[in-house]
Design an enzyme around this catalytic site. Structure first.
Site, short mmCIF file in Angstrom:
data_model
loop_
_atom_site.label_atom_id
_atom_site.label_comp_id
_atom_site.label_asym_id
_atom_site.label_seq_id
_atom_site.Cartn_x
_atom_site.Cartn_y
_atom_site.Cartn_z
CG ASP A 163 -47.68 101.17 -17.07
OD1 ASP A 163 -47.44 100.94 -18.27
OD2 ASP A 163 -48.66 100.68 -16.48
CG ASP A 190 -48.42 100.21 -22.67
OD1 ASP A 190 -48.28 100.30 -23.90
OD2 ASP A 190 -48.97 99.24 -22.12
#
Length: 342
Positions: A163, A190
Site C-alpha cells: 500500500d 496493492d
C-alpha cells in the site's frame, strides 16, 4: 535506497523572503537538516505557499490539512533522492497514546487533504518492514495518502512495500483528480490503490522481491473507483519492472471496500511497457471471490513488453482504438491541466 539508513530530523524552521516572480504574493519556507517539514506546514497561513526541502533525511510524519490550499512542497534539488521524508508506521502499529492501531490511512508518512497540492523532486518513504515485526498482522504501510482534488506529483519517488500510494477522495461522492508525472513508485502488495481519478504519465512502477513461497507475490494496482465515476486509474506511457522472478506479480486486483460495496473499480493501462515480472497469462486476480475481476472495468491498450503478451485473450481485456481515444489525461482531468505547466 536501502531501508534503515535514514537520519533523524529535528524541529528548527527557517523563513525566506517572498518569491519575486509573484511580486511578494507567494511566500516561501525553507526546511534544512535539523528542521521539521511539519513545522513548515504548520507555519503556512494561507493559499499559495511553497515549502522548499533542502537535501537531507527528515524522519517524521507530515500531514497537510485541507486549509493549506495550493501548497507546493518541493525539493531544493531536482534530484528526488536528495531530500527524503520517511517514517515507519504500519496499519497494525499500536498507537503510543491510546488504544488501537494506526490503521492503513493512519500509517502514512505523508498525508494531504489540501486541494491544489503540488509535490515535486522529493522522496516519500515508509520503511516499516514485515521481517522486523513478525507479531504485527496489519502490514499495510503507506508512504503517501492523498485525498485532495487537483493533487499533482512530479519527479517524486514513493517507496514502501504494501500500500505504498493511497490515491483517495475527500468523500465517497467526490471524484477528486490526481496527476503523477515521471514518478517512481515501488512496492509489493496493492501498492497503488484507491478511489481517486488518478493519471500516471511516464511513471515507473517497480515490484519488489518478496520472501514468500506463493504466487502471486503481489499486485501493482488495486483501484476502488466509485460506480458513478467514469474514470479511475490511468497508467499512460509508463513502465513496470520487477526485482522478483518472472511472472511473480499480477498487474491488478479490484478493491471493493466493505464501506462502499457498490464500488466498480476502473483501471486502464495503455501505451506502456510491462516487464516479465507480470504474469502475461493471468495478469489480474480477485481480492474477494464475491467481486471477480472480470466484472470490473479493467482494460489495456497498445502495451508492449514480455508482461504484455496476449496469450490468453480472455484474461486481457483490450480497448478498441475508438474506446482508447476517451482514455487520456484531458478526459480524466477535465478543466484541470497540470501537464501544461512548465
Amino acid at each position: 535506497m536501502r531501508r534503515r539508513t535514514f537520519m533523524a530530523a529535528g524541529a528548527r524552521l527557517a523563513l525566506a523572503a517572498a518569491a519575486p516572480a509573484h511580486a511578494g504574493t507567494r511566500r516561501v519556507l525553507h526546511v534544512r537538516p535539523g528542521d521539521s517539514v511539519q513545522a513548515a506546514v504548520d507555519a503556512v497561513t494561507g493559499p499559495g505557499w511553497t515549502i522548499v526541502v533542502h537535501p537531507g533525511t527528515y524522519r517524521e510524519v507530515v500531514s497537510v490539512p485541507a486549509d493549506k490550499a495550493e501548497l507546493t512542497v518541493r525539493g531544493a534539488s531536482r534530484d528526488p533522492r536528495a531530500a527524503v521524508i520517511v517514517y515507519d508506521h504500519a496499519n497494525g502499529t499500536p498507537k503510543p497514546d491510546g488504544p488501537g492501531t494506526y490503521g492503513t490511512a493512519g500509517s502514512a508518512t505523508f498525508t494531504s487533504a489540501a486541494p491544489g497540492l503540488t509535490v515535486r523532486d522529493l522522496t516519500l518513504a515508509n520503511d516499516w518492514l514485515r521481517a522486523d515485526h513478525p507479531d504485527i498482522t496489519g502490514t499495510q504501510a503507506v508512504a503517501a495518502y492523498t485525498y485532495g482534488d487537483r493533487t499533482h506529483f512530479e519527479n517524486v519517488r514513493l517507496l514502501a512495500h504494501q500500500d505504498t500510494l493511497f490515491v483517495e477522495t475527500a468523500a465517497l461522492a467526490s471524484f477528486d483528480r490526481q496527476y503523477f508525472r515521471r514518478c517512481y513508485i515501488e512496492g509489493d502488495v496493492d501498492f497503488v490503490f484507491g478511489r481517486a481519478t488518478a493519471v500516471f504519465e511516464e511513471c515507473h512502477f517497480h515490484t519488489l522481491q518478496r520472501d514468500v513461497d506463493f504466487t502471486p507475490k503481489g499486485m501493482v494496482f488495486a483501484p476502488s473507483t466509485a460506480r458513478a465515476n467514469p474514470y479511475g486509474i490511468l497508467a499512460l506511457r509508463s513502465r513496470i519492472t520487477s526485482g522478483a522472478e518472472d511472472g511473480a506479480y499480477r498487474l491488478a486486483r479490484p478493491w471493493v471496500p466493505s464501506y462502499e460495496t457498490t464500488a466498480w473499480p476502473s483501471l486502464v493501462v495503455r501505451n506502456s511497457w510491462i516487464g516479465p515480472g507480470i504474469d502475461p497469462v493471468a495478469p489480474y486476480t480477485n481480492m474477494r471471490e464475491a467481486y471477480p475481476w472480470q466484472t470490473m472495468r479493467f482494460r489495456e491498450y497498445a502495451n508492449c513488453g514480455p508482461g504484455a503478451v496476449i496469450s490468453a485473450p480472455e484474461n486481457r481485456p483490450q480497448l478498441t482504438a475508438a474506446e482508447a481515444a476517451a482514455h487520456n489525461r484531458r478526459t480524466y482531468l477535465g478543466d484541470w491541466r497540470p501537464y501544461e505547466r512548465r
